[in-house]
Design a protein around this motif. Structure first.
Motif, short mmCIF file in Angstrom:
data_model
loop_
_atom_site.label_atom_id
_atom_site.label_comp_id
_atom_site.label_asym_id
_atom_site.label_seq_id
_atom_site.Cartn_x
_atom_site.Cartn_y
_atom_site.Cartn_z
N ARG A 77 4.48 8.47 24.23
CA ARG A 77 5.81 8.63 24.83
C ARG A 77 6.87 8.64 23.73
O ARG A 77 7.84 9.39 23.79
CB ARG A 77 6.07 7.47 25.81
N ASP A 83 2.68 3.87 24.58
CA ASP A 83 2.22 4.24 25.92
C ASP A 83 1.55 5.62 25.91
O ASP A 83 1.99 6.54 26.62
CB ASP A 83 3.39 4.21 26.90
N GLY A 85 -0.79 8.93 26.42
CA GLY A 85 -1.60 9.61 27.42
C GLY A 85 -2.84 10.12 26.72
O GLY A 85 -2.77 10.63 25.60
N LYS A 113 -3.15 13.58 29.93
CA LYS A 113 -2.19 12.76 30.67
C LYS A 113 -0.90 12.78 29.84
O LYS A 113 -0.84 12.17 28.78
CB LYS A 113 -2.72 11.34 30.84
N PRO A 115 2.76 11.83 28.86
CA PRO A 115 3.74 10.77 29.09
C PRO A 115 5.13 11.36 29.37
O PRO A 115 5.69 12.06 28.54
CB PRO A 115 3.75 9.97 27.79
N THR A 118 9.37 8.37 32.99
CA THR A 118 9.14 7.31 33.98
C THR A 118 7.68 7.02 34.26
O THR A 118 7.35 5.94 34.74
CB THR A 118 9.83 7.68 35.32
N HIS A 119 6.79 7.95 33.99
CA HIS A 119 5.37 7.78 34.27
C HIS A 119 4.58 8.81 33.47
O HIS A 119 5.16 9.60 32.73
CB HIS A 119 5.10 7.95 35.77
N SER A 120 3.26 8.77 33.61
CA SER A 120 2.40 9.78 32.97
C SER A 120 1.84 10.69 34.05
O SER A 120 1.47 10.23 35.13
CB SER A 120 1.26 9.11 32.21
N GLU A 121 1.79 11.97 33.74
CA GLU A 121 1.32 12.98 34.69
C GLU A 121 0.11 13.70 34.10
O GLU A 121 0.16 14.19 32.98
CB GLU A 121 2.45 13.98 34.94
#
Length: 174
Positions: A77, A83, A85, A113, A115, A118-121
């Protein structure tokens, strides 16, 4: 659109290299393993953002300089791989060597994944890379790469592609 335009050229080059004209002047390793660290840039809601990336790959020679292999990737991220992915997939590569110069060109496909703020997709990916390396030992060298990756089925405001610049170590089996 851009990838479709270059597909016939890439297929022609793959056929020529695999058939052997370059093989007489260049050799290829039996297997190669790379560890590269760098930065990835992509657009989040129209704003460009840099993210750190760590890339590991391994490939084995199939015919001439044609290699098949797999890769793993961590995309952070923010610095230093905060954080991350995780992702990975397969690759088909051309890896000719001309004396101590090592050339890598590959197409990849897999999953990552990504980052987001707000979240990982999770996303399916395809990509292409080009690298130049120099072997300073019989079994090890350095390499720098440029890489493009396309992300599929990302939400609105998330990037759908990214460019990376990476450098690291290569290990090879002759």
């Amino acid at each position: 659109m851009g990838v479709k335009r270059f597909t016939p050229i890439v297929v022609l080059v793959l056929c020529l290299v695999a058939s052997g004209p370059l093989h007489a002047r260049a050799d290829s390793d039996v297997a190669a393993f790379d560890v590269l660290f760098g930065g990835t840039t992509s657009k989040f809601a129209g704003n460009r953002k840099w993210q750190p990336t760590l890339w590991l790959d391994g490939s084995a020679r199939v015919a001439g300089p044609l290699h098949l292999g797999a890769y793993f990737q961590w995309l952070g991220r923010s610095w230093p791989l905060e954080d991350p992915g995780f992702g990975g997939g397969g690759m088909i590569a051309l890896r000719p060597n001309i004396k101590k110069l090592r050339i890598t060109g590959a197409f990849t496909g897999g999953y990552l994944k990504v980052p987001l703020p707000t979240h990982s997709e999770g996303a399916g990916t395809i990509g292409a890379l080009f690298g130049l390396g120099y072997s300073f030992l019989d079994w090890m060298g350095i390499e720098a790469r440029g890489r493009w990756m396309r992300y599929f089925k990302m939400p609105d405001g998330a990037p759908n592609q990214a460019w990376s610049i990476e450098a690291g170590l290569s290990f090879f089996v002759k």
